[in-house]
Scaffold this motif. Structure first.
Motif, mmCIF file in Angstrom:
data_model
loop_
_atom_site.group_PDB
_atom_site.id
_atom_site.type_symbol
_atom_site.label_atom_id
_atom_site.label_comp_id
_atom_site.label_asym_id
_atom_site.label_seq_id
_atom_site.Cartn_x
_atom_site.Cartn_y
_atom_site.Cartn_z
ATOM 1 N N VAL E 66 -4.895 -13.323 -15.055
ATOM 2 C CA VAL E 66 -5.931 -12.480 -14.452
ATOM 3 C C VAL E 66 -7.172 -12.473 -15.347
ATOM 4 O O VAL E 66 -7.219 -11.775 -16.353
ATOM 5 C CB VAL E 66 -5.393 -11.050 -14.256
ATOM 6 C CG1 VAL E 66 -6.458 -10.147 -13.647
ATOM 7 C CG2 VAL E 66 -4.146 -11.072 -13.385
ATOM 8 N N SER E 78 -8.759 -18.058 -12.209
ATOM 9 C CA SER E 78 -8.163 -16.726 -12.298
ATOM 10 C C SER E 78 -7.412 -16.363 -11.030
ATOM 11 O O SER E 78 -7.842 -16.668 -9.921
ATOM 12 C CB SER E 78 -9.282 -15.702 -12.536
ATOM 13 O OG SER E 78 -8.786 -14.388 -12.464
ATOM 14 N N LEU E 79 -6.279 -15.702 -11.193
ATOM 15 C CA LEU E 79 -5.558 -15.153 -10.049
ATOM 16 C C LEU E 79 -6.038 -13.727 -9.799
ATOM 17 O O LEU E 79 -6.347 -12.995 -10.739
ATOM 18 C CB LEU E 79 -4.049 -15.134 -10.322
ATOM 19 C CG LEU E 79 -3.407 -16.467 -10.691
ATOM 20 C CD1 LEU E 79 -1.888 -16.297 -10.804
ATOM 21 C CD2 LEU E 79 -3.726 -17.542 -9.664
ATOM 22 N N ARG E 80 -6.064 -13.332 -8.528
ATOM 23 C CA ARG E 80 -6.319 -11.924 -8.252
ATOM 24 C C ARG E 80 -5.166 -11.082 -8.805
ATOM 25 O O ARG E 80 -4.039 -11.561 -8.914
ATOM 26 C CB ARG E 80 -6.435 -11.712 -6.731
ATOM 27 C CG ARG E 80 -7.774 -12.120 -6.157
ATOM 28 C CD ARG E 80 -7.698 -12.216 -4.657
ATOM 29 N NE ARG E 80 -6.847 -13.337 -4.270
ATOM 30 C CZ ARG E 80 -6.491 -13.620 -3.024
ATOM 31 N NH1 ARG E 80 -6.896 -12.854 -2.030
ATOM 32 N NH2 ARG E 80 -5.722 -14.656 -2.758
ATOM 33 N N LEU E 81 -5.464 -9.849 -9.102
ATOM 34 C CA LEU E 81 -4.442 -8.947 -9.631
ATOM 35 C C LEU E 81 -3.173 -8.991 -8.784
ATOM 36 O O LEU E 81 -2.060 -9.149 -9.309
ATOM 37 C CB LEU E 81 -5.014 -7.523 -9.673
ATOM 38 C CG LEU E 81 -4.052 -6.400 -10.030
ATOM 39 C CD1 LEU E 81 -3.424 -6.624 -11.389
ATOM 40 C CD2 LEU E 81 -4.753 -5.052 -9.990
ATOM 41 N N ASN E 82 -3.326 -8.865 -7.461
ATOM 42 C CA ASN E 82 -2.160 -8.818 -6.581
ATOM 43 C C ASN E 82 -1.339 -10.092 -6.626
ATOM 44 O O ASN E 82 -0.111 -10.054 -6.661
ATOM 45 C CB ASN E 82 -2.601 -8.613 -5.124
ATOM 46 C CG ASN E 82 -2.895 -7.175 -4.835
ATOM 47 O OD1 ASN E 82 -3.293 -6.435 -5.751
ATOM 48 N ND2 ASN E 82 -2.721 -6.760 -3.596
ATOM 49 N N THR E 83 -2.021 -11.215 -6.582
ATOM 50 C CA THR E 83 -1.311 -12.489 -6.639
ATOM 51 C C THR E 83 -0.462 -12.548 -7.900
ATOM 52 O O THR E 83 0.718 -12.913 -7.866
ATOM 53 C CB THR E 83 -2.322 -13.655 -6.678
ATOM 54 O OG1 THR E 83 -3.255 -13.514 -5.625
ATOM 55 C CG2 THR E 83 -1.617 -14.989 -6.567
ATOM 56 N N VAL E 85 0.690 -10.139 -9.976
ATOM 57 C CA VAL E 85 1.850 -9.248 -10.109
ATOM 58 C C VAL E 85 2.937 -9.613 -9.103
ATOM 59 O O VAL E 85 4.128 -9.456 -9.393
ATOM 60 C CB VAL E 85 1.468 -7.752 -10.011
ATOM 61 C CG1 VAL E 85 0.547 -7.362 -11.171
ATOM 62 C CG2 VAL E 85 0.831 -7.411 -8.694
ATOM 63 N N ASP E 86 2.558 -10.118 -7.950
ATOM 64 C CA ASP E 86 3.577 -10.595 -7.006
ATOM 65 C C ASP E 86 4.344 -11.769 -7.613
ATOM 66 O O ASP E 86 5.564 -11.856 -7.489
ATOM 67 C CB ASP E 86 2.922 -11.044 -5.689
ATOM 68 C CG ASP E 86 2.541 -9.858 -4.817
ATOM 69 O OD1 ASP E 86 2.892 -8.716 -5.158
ATOM 70 O OD2 ASP E 86 1.865 -10.067 -3.798
ATOM 71 N N LEU E 87 3.612 -12.655 -8.258
ATOM 72 C CA LEU E 87 4.244 -13.800 -8.901
ATOM 73 C C LEU E 87 5.236 -13.330 -9.975
ATOM 74 O O LEU E 87 6.375 -13.810 -10.037
ATOM 75 C CB LEU E 87 3.154 -14.678 -9.508
ATOM 76 C CG LEU E 87 3.547 -15.986 -10.159
ATOM 77 C CD1 LEU E 87 2.366 -16.969 -10.090
ATOM 78 C CD2 LEU E 87 3.959 -15.821 -11.615
ATOM 79 N N GLU E 89 6.766 -10.550 -10.123
ATOM 80 C CA GLU E 89 7.926 -9.973 -9.437
ATOM 81 C C GLU E 89 8.876 -11.073 -8.953
ATOM 82 O O GLU E 89 10.095 -10.954 -9.108
ATOM 83 C CB GLU E 89 7.468 -9.137 -8.233
ATOM 84 C CG GLU E 89 8.637 -8.658 -7.393
ATOM 85 C CD GLU E 89 8.259 -7.648 -6.323
ATOM 86 O OE1 GLU E 89 7.146 -7.092 -6.374
ATOM 87 O OE2 GLU E 89 9.098 -7.403 -5.435
ATOM 88 N N SER E 114 -1.474 -5.654 -16.567
ATOM 89 C CA SER E 114 -1.211 -4.854 -15.368
ATOM 90 C C SER E 114 0.152 -5.154 -14.767
ATOM 91 O O SER E 114 0.705 -4.334 -14.030
ATOM 92 C CB SER E 114 -2.276 -5.140 -14.305
ATOM 93 O OG SER E 114 -3.561 -4.925 -14.824
ATOM 94 N N ARG E 118 4.137 -3.243 -12.265
ATOM 95 C CA ARG E 118 5.090 -3.789 -11.293
ATOM 96 C C ARG E 118 6.490 -3.918 -11.896
ATOM 97 O O ARG E 118 7.498 -3.666 -11.225
ATOM 98 C CB ARG E 118 4.594 -5.157 -10.797
ATOM 99 C CG ARG E 118 5.476 -5.856 -9.777
ATOM 100 C CD ARG E 118 5.652 -5.106 -8.472
ATOM 101 N NE ARG E 118 4.426 -4.892 -7.741
ATOM 102 C CZ ARG E 118 3.828 -5.786 -6.943
ATOM 103 N NH1 ARG E 118 4.391 -6.965 -6.745
ATOM 104 N NH2 ARG E 118 2.707 -5.493 -6.324
#
Lengths: 228, 228, 228, 228, 228, 228
Positions: E66, E78-83, E85-87, E89, E114, E118
């Protein structure tokens, strides 16, 4: 001045000469013997005091934050990471659309820091914006006060035990901080932390707390001045 | 009793004999001459009054709701539909996990009703839960009061002009309700609604408002009793 | 005219002189003794009739809606709230990109109303758009017919018992509407509603149904005319 | 038998002796001179024919699929990838919850194949399920027919030109297939493909189409038999 | 041992006596004169060294993190925050499902923190799991080395200038750290940081770097031992 | 040239005369007796070789892909469909923002193909972009080699048994390909596939593999040349 004391015409007038806005970001989570809303009450008190001195508007507090590790303590109500950062994004986009440009996020809870990643993403999309994220206890001023009185600041200890966050008698003395290894589940956290404090003295003299509050307020005043 | 007056030990005690919880769901949006937080203040007042009579706990208010159509009015801060329903889900899951089972959502804003769809989804997943969603003005009692005094209830008119939602002098007389066709964008809504009221009398006598409040409170008391 | 009777060249021609489009939004859910697709069939019939009179195009129906509370009835297939509103967004964006500007959503199912929140969000993003959302039974005209014949309209009772929604013999007489408290889970709903009707007369005379249909069609014609 | 001809009691009866269900997954997209709903009409016709022979129920068609590359052709209405796979998940979860266990997805559009990834995820979560995904033209039988008559199958050419997908006169002769390099945007695709066909003969003799349909139907019959 | 040197049978054997796994979490972002993959290379080197001493398996690195604030520097992906944290997980869920239970996340990039939120959520859902998240430079050991040689550690200065992260000659001397106010957009960050280093000495003696690496490795060894 | 050998200044220089970028998209999943990272190693080797000949930059590999069906094999670490396509989107957006315009996705794993749907969506949003997605084994050249030596290519058989993907001795002879019906769950896939190969010869002569690699490299060279 809080938004709840105003109507939209008042805000329109405000925007004709000022574009700063304070967001108070809190949590509803266990704080040992202190109020479950401690993480809202402290930054809200700071925001109110700073607003009185500067006239900068204060938006209504976000009463819930990211506290998954305290969910085994009754009364802790936690948002998922995604929900929380989406909410923070919506706050910014809504007010940016009306002409607000400089935002101070006054944060009361460490678990909320992940929202900064989303704010960075937003700052790449909304031009002319100024963003500051301030967790009130992460500050040189707080360290100074703590060192002066040889008090180690921590979750739900003296650091947060203002008059206005107390809802019950506080224990005398100190608690030995438990040793933490790795990321705990909510069940494990409750077992480890017992009453919920992370250790250290449960309270400090009122004079110390006043000094602490004054130091924190000075931080906020500085941040508002720096928002350029 | 509000959560902010308690610590987690208090809530644990509460849960030993009671499993009801009131969530106040509001909005931060234009209400004509009234407070931007009108949709929080009204259900919060009702929740406090009901809590005083029943002892049922009140969670801290959700200060932001779904108000995309009012975003052209300064001070309106709206959550996207998804953010909002995710937030409502998180409130339920967090407290359900600690033993709360019966939830009354006291809603102050019509735009928030979509959350019911998510609550239905949750009720299929969390067993033994009881959920009620109540928008305080959608009620036979409110209709009765309105008819008795020949006052048509609407957004930001007399219906919401309680003493505690007023932040400025209210205009005398009535406003002709504008004719609405289809779903308006925020820009169109501002042009159509002007001062933000949907029309009708801007205010009613204080005695009428007291009668209204009492009627609404009776509704809430009944809903709490029915939550079985 | 339905899209399925056309190829893309036909639509291109259509767009040279007209920019309205009707979306039929339904559900696949229990309707007591009536067809599981009742909520598609009724708005589709209205759309076809209105299209015949106006030449406005009808997009293929959305055959699934938001029906979590009926999932314990076999044959109910429900979309999650998010899936459904995303789908509605995609319908609008795709056709807006080709020049369609005025959209009438003819909705057959109450649980789908949450999509309006997303449509409001879209109307803030896509300029020059006109949107109307119409749930065919939420109408002064329907009330008039119901009052004239002293028939209370409700889910899966006479209101929806058109010739073209009947797939089995209907019971004679009336059903006492069950008393509902709060939001029911799918299991509870099935127990409470039994055969699935919400109560009242199961059917009305064909002449009444014709009158009802004509009244609803007039509503749709008016909405199409108003889409300016 | 289609779901729309039944009420929930009928489905309950069905589930007492059978747990298969056919989902027809289509698209609303340009097909050259053919119907915009070609990708629904073909698998629906196959599903109906197979249902007549086996009694397996057919759910209402998903009328929209994933067609971003055709959005520059009027009448193409495309779902985003996420919307579409969420929808497919909801279809499975809803019906699985009622006792359906074996699902045949009869797919009419190549762009929809991504849903298989989600179906694999679901098969790890829902035990005792049997899933088959069949794109009707991806088949040895289709290849055989094509080779027999030296016809190359492709998008919007003879392969899809059944009597029931034709909505306009078809051109005589053949179209030279354009050379494609990389993934095209919608604008580029429209320029490259012109009338929308991917090339080859626009039509075949009716007898060939009957033979093709019979071969495809045999495939579907085999798949239904294999669903064990 | 890295996963890429093994096949699944090897991992099955491993799981019969060990359930720890190291995930290396990096970033692909500007590091001044150093490699764009610095944040992968450092934790990977530590993971490899620790693996050699303990036999604990190392999963293939996550090469992207991120880094929204560095996107104006070419080569930052850069990955978005959501991408992101999903990864993270997905990494945990996949390996947990096969019997891994104790996970050390060796993180090379501050912006990735961040993901801990998660991970806390996951630890409430997957029982018997042990999670540690370690950003290699956030350590008492690193502070010690820095103080010993009076070198202030910072982004893209000596702290990260190992032999194996250098891809170009490093400047002599020091850079004055720029003063940062608030959260910067990518454009602002590039203007402020110029060559990309956050200031301080660009390099240290190789002996210092060896000492630093040894100290960091000792941290990792301790963390692996503590994972109980 | 790989990004990890460069710093951001190098990439800035590169962008002054070239805007192509190769993304290597792999998976971490069972490959029978071969390395768990086979699907990264093969396209990475091809990318490196092509980069050496053309100077086109290679981004760090995506080491995880969509492999839900192999999760019962230890060492398989799979991303959910959504995570994966979001990641692919982030790769494109980040580098597009810096001036890259032509992207070759060199894919090593069939389960990753769903990302193409998202890439089509992106190509409608980012103008002037050229995208190619190439799964290295889906190629006329590979078919030619396979036919020449009468070897049927399949998952984890000779096709992927390069020197650099072997981590253990390979069995002699052939495996009979198991018959697959429908979409298998991970548990079912493990039972069906046993050692993980989809059947056919486990290995081919080194000369064949060299010929195969050369053929695949020629494909990649052609694709890079075609990216216009």
């Amino acid at each position: 001045m809080r938004l709840d004391e105003l109507n939209w015409m008042d805000v329109e007038k405000y925007l004709s000469h000022e574009d700063r806005l304070i967001f108070v970001i809190g949590a509803c989570e266990q704080h040992g013997y202190l109020s479950l809303l401690t993480d809202v009450k402290v930054p809200m008190a700071l925001a109110d005091a700073a607003s009185q001195r500067t006239g900068v508007l204060v938006a209504p507090p976000v009463n819930y934050g990211v506290s998954p590790y305290f969910l085994a303590y009754p009364g802790t109500i936690s948002l998922r990471l995604n929900t929380f950062v989406d909410l923070v994004e919506d706050l910014v986009r809504s007010s940016y659309g009306q002409g607000f440009r400089r935002f101070l996020f006054l944060n009361g809870h460490g678990g909320n820091d992940s929202a900064r990643a989303r704010l960075f993403e937003l700052s790449n999309q909304l031009s002319g914006m100024r963003l500051a994220w301030h967790s009130w206890w992460v500050s040189h001023s707080v360290e100074m006060v703590a060192q002066k009185y040889a008090l180690k600041p921590s979750h739900a200890n003296w650091l947060e035990a203002f008059t206005f966050t107390q809802v019950a008698e506080l224990p005398e003395g100190e608690k030995t901080p438990p040793a933490v290894r790795g990321l705990l589940s909510a069940e494990e956290a409750r077992i480890l932390y017992g009453d919920g404090s992370f250790g250290g003295p449960y309270r400090a003299d009122e004079a110390v707390m006043d000094e602490l509050f004054a130091a924190c307020l000075a931080d906020v005043m500085q941040l508002l001045a720096n928002l350029n």
